[in-house]
Design a protein around this motif. Sequence first.
Motif, short mmCIF file in Angstrom:
data_model
loop_
_atom_site.label_atom_id
_atom_site.label_comp_id
_atom_site.label_asym_id
_atom_site.label_seq_id
_atom_site.Cartn_x
_atom_site.Cartn_y
_atom_site.Cartn_z
N TYR A 24 -2.05 -3.47 10.76
CA TYR A 24 -2.61 -4.32 9.35
C TYR A 24 -2.44 -5.80 9.47
O TYR A 24 -1.33 -6.26 9.93
CB TYR A 24 -1.69 -3.65 8.46
CG TYR A 24 -1.82 -4.33 7.13
CD1 TYR A 24 -2.94 -4.27 6.08
CD2 TYR A 24 -0.79 -5.30 6.69
CE1 TYR A 24 -2.69 -4.86 4.82
CE2 TYR A 24 -0.57 -5.98 5.41
CZ TYR A 24 -1.84 -5.78 4.63
OH TYR A 24 -1.90 -6.39 3.22
N SER B 228 1.64 7.10 2.37
CA SER B 228 1.63 5.90 3.33
C SER B 228 2.34 4.75 2.72
O SER B 228 2.64 4.74 1.66
CB SER B 228 0.08 5.63 3.58
OG SER B 228 -0.80 6.58 4.07
N HIS C 263 -7.79 -3.44 9.15
CA HIS C 263 -6.96 -2.20 9.58
C HIS C 263 -7.47 -1.94 10.85
O HIS C 263 -8.60 -1.34 11.11
CB HIS C 263 -6.81 -1.19 8.60
CG HIS C 263 -6.80 -1.53 7.09
ND1 HIS C 263 -5.58 -1.64 6.57
CD2 HIS C 263 -7.62 -2.24 6.50
CE1 HIS C 263 -5.90 -2.18 5.32
NE2 HIS C 263 -7.03 -2.49 5.27
N ALA D 217 -1.42 2.49 11.86
CA ALA D 217 -2.53 1.79 11.93
C ALA D 217 -1.98 0.39 11.87
O ALA D 217 -1.08 -0.07 10.88
CB ALA D 217 -3.37 2.12 10.90
N TYR E 258 5.70 -5.00 6.41
CA TYR E 258 5.12 -6.44 6.71
C TYR E 258 6.27 -7.36 6.75
O TYR E 258 7.14 -7.61 6.27
CB TYR E 258 3.83 -6.67 5.85
CG TYR E 258 4.15 -7.16 4.35
CD1 TYR E 258 4.80 -8.35 3.94
CD2 TYR E 258 4.13 -6.10 3.40
CE1 TYR E 258 5.14 -8.59 2.88
CE2 TYR E 258 4.44 -6.35 2.06
CZ TYR E 258 4.93 -7.78 1.69
OH TYR E 258 5.36 -8.05 0.59
N MET F 202 -7.68 6.76 5.20
CA MET F 202 -7.94 5.74 4.21
C MET F 202 -8.55 6.31 2.87
O MET F 202 -9.59 6.80 2.96
CB MET F 202 -8.73 4.60 4.82
CG MET F 202 -7.94 4.00 6.14
SD MET F 202 -6.48 3.02 5.27
CE MET F 202 -7.09 1.50 4.49
N ALA G 113 -8.16 -7.98 4.15
CA ALA G 113 -7.34 -7.25 5.22
C ALA G 113 -8.23 -6.56 6.15
O ALA G 113 -9.41 -6.18 6.03
CB ALA G 113 -6.33 -6.04 4.59
N ALA H 12 1.03 0.14 9.40
CA ALA H 12 0.83 1.18 8.23
C ALA H 12 1.27 2.40 8.95
O ALA H 12 1.12 2.85 10.19
CB ALA H 12 -0.67 1.35 7.77
N THR I 169 -11.87 0.19 13.36
CA THR I 169 -11.38 -1.24 12.67
C THR I 169 -12.25 -1.42 11.43
O THR I 169 -13.63 -1.22 11.53
CB THR I 169 -11.82 -2.37 13.74
OG1 THR I 169 -11.00 -2.43 14.79
CG2 THR I 169 -11.46 -3.80 12.98
N SER J 74 -11.17 -4.46 4.35
CA SER J 74 -10.90 -4.10 2.83
C SER J 74 -10.62 -5.26 2.14
O SER J 74 -10.28 -6.39 2.71
CB SER J 74 -9.84 -3.00 2.81
OG SER J 74 -8.52 -3.90 3.03
N THR K 62 3.01 0.41 4.27
CA THR K 62 2.75 -0.59 5.46
C THR K 62 4.01 -1.66 5.43
O THR K 62 3.87 -2.51 4.58
CB THR K 62 1.45 -1.37 5.06
OG1 THR K 62 0.55 -0.10 5.22
CG2 THR K 62 1.28 -2.33 6.28
N ASP L 46 0.81 -1.19 0.02
CA ASP L 46 -0.10 0.01 -0.05
C ASP L 46 0.98 1.43 -0.06
O ASP L 46 0.41 2.30 0.73
CB ASP L 46 -1.10 0.03 1.27
CG ASP L 46 -1.92 -1.04 1.19
OD1 ASP L 46 -2.42 -1.52 -0.11
OD2 ASP L 46 -2.67 -1.26 2.12
#
Length: 225
Positions: free
Chosen positions: A172, A129, A194, A170, A133, A203, A192, A153, A213, A216, A131, A112
């Motif tokens: 993820y 942004s 968030h 946030a 992971y 977002m 997903a 994120a 919460t 997506s 994220t 993202d």
Amino acid sequence: MLLGANLVRDESAELLSMLITRAPAEPSPDGAEDLDRPTSPATSALASPTLAEEYARAARHTSRLPEERSIRFSLSARVGGHATEETADPFFVFGAEFGFDIGTLVAVGITDLGFGGNLSSSDFAIAASGTPYLELHGFIDPRIELYGQVGVALQGRSQTAYDEGHFQVAAYLAAGARLYASNSFFIGLELAMHVVLTDAFLMGSISLPQGTTVGSAALSIGWTF
């Protein structure tokens, strides 16, 4: 007299026949082995370079070894929504992903990765942004890879539209599948969740308050190198 001649002739013929039967076979002039000697199918396959090349080519097209897909790049479109008692606001996020395999089942990366915001004639909010992971993945079929990701994120914002901080975070969590059309091209499907950890998180074009919460779904296309 005639009887003696016949006996001599018969004995000579029998002796000559015995000599011919017991004589060893002479080797071939060029020293080559007998071509009529049978060989096993495995020996014949290994001795044939054409078949060996075909087997190797087939293996490359039906297997995905970790060292053959160490870097991944994809483009994604994500859609979700946030509902309150008064409104239901959908959001759309477009981004890129870079992933790197660090083991047979483990990868790290950032997803993202992109920009979002809400622009109007009187105010604006723009966010960058990404994220980071950690991923676990595995193949259930030579063309189907399942994976799970957990990350955080991170978002930096330049804004006048919202009275919120310029740095947001946030949590993820995602799970999905990559469907390989070839050894290097895939289509990804993902679900997903968030969770906003700071005072707000942008977002798409909507700002999610702390503790929100949302879910997506994402569709992506990508390549491995």
